[in-house]
Design a protein around this motif. Structure first.
Motif, PDB file in Angstrom:
ATOM      1  N   LYS A   1      13.238  -5.934   4.345  1.00 58.82           N
ATOM      2  CA  LYS A   1      12.191  -6.163   3.345  1.00 58.82           C
ATOM      3  C   LYS A   1      12.253  -7.584   2.797  1.00 58.82           C
ATOM      4  CE  LYS A   1      11.819  -1.349   1.797  1.00 58.82           C
ATOM      5  NZ  LYS A   1      12.073  -0.412   0.679  1.00 58.82           N
ATOM      6  N   LYS A   2      13.469  -8.103   2.625  1.00 56.50           N
ATOM      7  CA  LYS A   2      13.635  -9.459   2.107  1.00 56.50           C
ATOM      8  C   LYS A   2      13.049 -10.484   3.077  1.00 56.50           C
ATOM      9  CE  LYS A   2      17.550 -10.407   0.173  1.00 56.50           C
ATOM     10  NZ  LYS A   2      18.987 -10.749  -0.050  1.00 56.50           N
ATOM     11  N   ASN A   3      13.078 -10.162   4.361  1.00 54.66           N
ATOM     12  CA  ASN A   3      12.594 -11.090   5.389  1.00 54.66           C
ATOM     13  C   ASN A   3      11.276 -10.612   6.013  1.00 54.66           C
ATOM     14  OD1 ASN A   3      14.962 -13.135   5.757  1.00 54.66           O
ATOM     15  ND2 ASN A   3      15.932 -11.108   5.647  1.00 54.66           N
ATOM     16  N   MET A   4      10.524  -9.882   5.231  1.00 50.20           N
ATOM     17  CA  MET A   4       9.280  -9.287   5.709  1.00 50.20           C
ATOM     18  C   MET A   4       8.287 -10.340   6.206  1.00 50.20           C
ATOM     19  SD  MET A   4       6.791  -6.711   3.624  1.00 50.20           S
ATOM     20  CE  MET A   4       5.362  -5.957   4.397  1.00 50.20           C
ATOM     21  N   LYS A   5       8.141 -11.430   5.475  1.00 47.94           N
ATOM     22  CA  LYS A   5       7.178 -12.471   5.850  1.00 47.94           C
ATOM     23  C   LYS A   5       7.532 -13.068   7.210  1.00 47.94           C
ATOM     24  CE  LYS A   5       5.017 -16.746   4.200  1.00 47.94           C
ATOM     25  NZ  LYS A   5       4.980 -17.754   3.097  1.00 47.94           N
ATOM     26  N   PHE A   6       8.820 -13.353   7.427  1.00 50.80           N
ATOM     27  CA  PHE A   6       9.258 -13.910   8.701  1.00 50.80           C
ATOM     28  C   PHE A   6       8.922 -12.960   9.842  1.00 50.80           C
ATOM     29  CE2 PHE A   6      12.329 -14.216  12.125  1.00 50.80           C
ATOM     30  CZ  PHE A   6      12.415 -15.575  12.376  1.00 50.80           C
ATOM     31  N   ILE A   7       9.190 -11.675   9.641  1.00 51.99           N
ATOM     32  CA  ILE A   7       8.969 -10.679  10.694  1.00 51.99           C
ATOM     33  C   ILE A   7       7.487 -10.500  10.984  1.00 51.99           C
ATOM     34  CG2 ILE A   7       9.261  -8.242  11.294  1.00 51.99           C
ATOM     35  CD1 ILE A   7      11.868  -8.362   9.556  1.00 51.99           C
ATOM     36  N   LEU A   8       6.672 -10.406   9.949  1.00 50.40           N
ATOM     37  CA  LEU A   8       5.238 -10.166  10.130  1.00 50.40           C
ATOM     38  C   LEU A   8       4.542 -11.318  10.842  1.00 50.40           C
ATOM     39  CD1 LEU A   8       4.224  -8.459   6.746  1.00 50.40           C
ATOM     40  CD2 LEU A   8       4.569  -7.377   8.984  1.00 50.40           C
TER      41      LEU A   8
ATOM     42  N   PHE B   1       7.744 -10.022  17.508  1.00 50.12           N
ATOM     43  CA  PHE B   1       7.715  -8.640  17.047  1.00 50.12           C
ATOM     44  C   PHE B   1       6.300  -8.118  17.272  1.00 50.12           C
ATOM     45  CE2 PHE B   1      11.275 -10.138  14.349  1.00 50.12           C
ATOM     46  CZ  PHE B   1      12.216  -9.181  14.695  1.00 50.12           C
ATOM     47  N   ASN B   2       6.168  -6.986  17.993  1.00 53.01           N
ATOM     48  CA  ASN B   2       4.828  -6.502  18.305  1.00 53.01           C
ATOM     49  C   ASN B   2       4.204  -5.773  17.111  1.00 53.01           C
ATOM     50  OD1 ASN B   2       5.846  -3.835  18.331  1.00 53.01           O
ATOM     51  ND2 ASN B   2       6.154  -3.855  20.544  1.00 53.01           N
ATOM     52  N   LEU B   3       2.941  -5.407  17.257  1.00 52.76           N
ATOM     53  CA  LEU B   3       2.192  -4.818  16.147  1.00 52.76           C
ATOM     54  C   LEU B   3       2.782  -3.481  15.704  1.00 52.76           C
ATOM     55  CD1 LEU B   3      -1.491  -5.628  17.190  1.00 52.76           C
ATOM     56  CD2 LEU B   3      -0.146  -6.695  15.363  1.00 52.76           C
ATOM     57  N   LYS B   4       3.289  -2.711  16.638  1.00 47.31           N
ATOM     58  CA  LYS B   4       3.897  -1.431  16.274  1.00 47.31           C
ATOM     59  C   LYS B   4       5.105  -1.644  15.382  1.00 47.31           C
ATOM     60  CE  LYS B   4       2.334   1.265  20.297  1.00 47.31           C
ATOM     61  NZ  LYS B   4       1.647   0.210  21.041  1.00 47.31           N
ATOM     62  N   ARG B   5       5.939  -2.639  15.731  1.00 49.71           N
ATOM     63  CA  ARG B   5       7.118  -2.925  14.920  1.00 49.71           C
ATOM     64  C   ARG B   5       6.701  -3.392  13.523  1.00 49.71           C
ATOM     65  NH1 ARG B   5      11.572  -0.822  14.598  1.00 49.71           N
ATOM     66  NH2 ARG B   5      12.179  -1.224  16.761  1.00 49.71           N
ATOM     67  N   LYS B   6       5.688  -4.200  13.445  1.00 46.65           N
ATOM     68  CA  LYS B   6       5.230  -4.685  12.145  1.00 46.65           C
ATOM     69  C   LYS B   6       4.654  -3.543  11.306  1.00 46.65           C
ATOM     70  CE  LYS B   6       4.472  -9.277  14.055  1.00 46.65           C
ATOM     71  NZ  LYS B   6       3.509 -10.327  14.483  1.00 46.65           N
ATOM     72  N   PHE B   7       3.963  -2.632  11.974  1.00 46.60           N
ATOM     73  CA  PHE B   7       3.468  -1.447  11.279  1.00 46.60           C
ATOM     74  C   PHE B   7       4.628  -0.617  10.739  1.00 46.60           C
ATOM     75  CE2 PHE B   7       2.798   3.150  11.699  1.00 46.60           C
ATOM     76  CZ  PHE B   7       1.779   3.344  10.760  1.00 46.60           C
TER      77      PHE B   7
ATOM     78  N   LEU C   1       8.027   1.191   5.690  1.00 42.71           N
ATOM     79  CA  LEU C   1       9.209   1.301   4.851  1.00 42.71           C
ATOM     80  C   LEU C   1       8.854   1.261   3.364  1.00 42.71           C
ATOM     81  CD1 LEU C   1      11.783  -0.999   6.685  1.00 42.71           C
ATOM     82  CD2 LEU C   1      11.866   1.476   6.486  1.00 42.71           C
ATOM     83  N   TYR C   2       7.758   0.570   3.047  1.00 42.19           N
ATOM     84  CA  TYR C   2       7.349   0.449   1.653  1.00 42.19           C
ATOM     85  C   TYR C   2       6.708   1.731   1.129  1.00 42.19           C
ATOM     86  CZ  TYR C   2       8.390  -4.484   1.187  1.00 42.19           C
ATOM     87  OH  TYR C   2       9.060  -5.695   1.094  1.00 42.19           O
ATOM     88  N   ILE C   3       6.337   2.607   2.038  1.00 35.43           N
ATOM     89  CA  ILE C   3       5.691   3.858   1.614  1.00 35.43           C
ATOM     90  C   ILE C   3       6.745   4.931   1.363  1.00 35.43           C
ATOM     91  CG2 ILE C   3       3.965   5.589   2.220  1.00 35.43           C
ATOM     92  CD1 ILE C   3       2.722   3.473   4.107  1.00 35.43           C
ATOM     93  N   HIS C   4       7.507   5.284   2.440  1.00 37.74           N
ATOM     94  CA  HIS C   4       8.539   6.313   2.300  1.00 37.74           C
ATOM     95  C   HIS C   4       9.336   6.376   3.607  1.00 37.74           C
ATOM     96  CE1 HIS C   4      10.425  10.240   1.623  1.00 37.74           C
ATOM     97  NE2 HIS C   4      10.140  10.061   0.344  1.00 37.74           N
ATOM     98  N   PRO C   5      10.637   6.641   3.518  1.00 35.74           N
ATOM     99  CA  PRO C   5      11.440   6.736   4.741  1.00 35.74           C
ATOM    100  C   PRO C   5      10.885   7.721   5.762  1.00 35.74           C
ATOM    101  CG  PRO C   5      12.869   6.722   2.823  1.00 35.74           C
ATOM    102  CD  PRO C   5      11.462   6.777   2.309  1.00 35.74           C
TER     103      PRO C   5
END
Length: 323
Positions: free
Chosen positions: A281-288, A293-299, A304-308
């Motif tokens: 989450k701390k490195n979310m901007k870098f990953i997105l 990283f493909n679209l599925k991984r970014k999704f 993670l921000y919604i619920h495990p």
């Protein structure tokens, strides 16, 4: 002209597969081989089978040792090897009859320090298909490290490759680690001036149901994060132009462990979950914004921000389809 190749086979509880593996090495079209079987304290009949196989071919030498893991078995093989070149084959895998001839010819053609081919991922009841167009690549150490970091070609695994023995003069595999090959890869490629690669498949990587790549989460899986942290430190000093790729691979390692933790047959550990997700989450901007990283991984990251539970659902739905 035909220099000696030492083929190192770490053996641990693979009696069902070992004979097929060794036969595929014995029958190589490149015949000047030293075949080193290292029985790593097997509890089945693998050790006895090694001794019996040695009677079939004078090129086979067997070493028995207490169980110490695949790294210690490979390291013993390296200590004993007499060859000008080194190859590794896992005891439950097998190879095409001309694999080492192909690797050797490519290495000499391109005056390379390391030669590699592609592999078949062998699952039960799966169809194996060769590439439709054979292509060859020649890269330097920096380019090869970048490929390893981006994961576009399986450069990290020690198998399906031929190495000049001199590369291992001062290098050994990390013992007591689960992902030993990841710890050594950047330093090993750094020692190469030229690496030659073919996309032709010559190595058969058999995915066993009880192999480490198919097991649920265990604490040892955190080693993969340590490995890429270690590589990040090395790359930041020696290859600063690759720093973004090194960070990308490190965050891939966090995802890899998280996927295992969230798989249906794993025991959930809240502390490890919080550690992994905090970094991601701390490195979310870098990953997105990273194209590797493909679209599925970014999704999945956004979930993670919604619920495990949403991430757990995504792991099941996108299994083997994300990077």
């Amino acid at each position: 002209m035909y220099e000696l190749i030492s083929v190192i086979v770490p053996v641990y509880n693979v009696e069902r597969y070992l004979e097929k593996c060794v036969d595929s090495i014995i029958n190589q079209t490149y015949s000047n081989l030293e075949i080193i079987l290292v029985n790593d304290g097997s509890t089945d009949n693998s050790g006895e089978l090694c001794d019996n196989l040695a009677k079939k071919d004078s090129r086979i030498v067997v070493y028995h040792k207490e169980n110490g893991g695949v790294s210690s078995a490979r390291n013993l093989g390296l200590d004993k090897a007499q060859g000008d070149y080194i190859g590794f084959v896992d005891g439950d895998d097998y190879i095409d009859a001309d694999m080492y001839e192909c690797l050797y010819q490519n290495l000499n053609r391109d005056n390379a320090d390391m030669s590699m081919c592609a592999l078949y991922d062998v699952y039960v009841n799966t169809k194996l298909e060769q590439v439709t167009k054979i292509e060859n690549y020649v890269v330097n150490s920096e380019q090869a490290i970048k490929i390893a970091l981006e994961g576009t070609i399986p450069l990290v695994s020690p198998t399906s490759k031929l190495y000049k023995a001199i590369l291992f003069e001062e290098l050994r595999y990390e013992e007591g680690k689960t992902y030993e090959d990841a710890f050594i890869i950047a330093r090993l490629l750094d020692k190469c001036n030229i690496i030659t690669i073919t996309n032709e498949k010559k190595y058969y990587y058999f995915h066993r149901s009880d192999s480490i790549t198919t097991k649920p989460f265990s604490i040892g899986m955190l080693d993969v994060i340590d490995a890429w942290k270690y590589n990040l430190s090395f790359i930041s000093q020696c290859y600063p132009s690759l720093i973004n790729s090194a960070y990308r691979r490190l965050y891939w390692a966090y995802f890899y462990v998280l996927d295992s933790l969230m798989s249906p047959n794993s025991n959930f550990d809240n502390n490890i979950y919080n550690m992994l997700t905090s970094v991601l989450k701390k490195n979310m901007k870098f990953i997105l914004f990273n194209p590797y990283f493909n679209l599925k991984r970014k999704f999945m990251l956004l979930s993670l921000y919604i619920h495990p539970i949403f991430y757990k659902f995504a792991v099941k739905k996108f299994k083997n389809k994300v990077n």
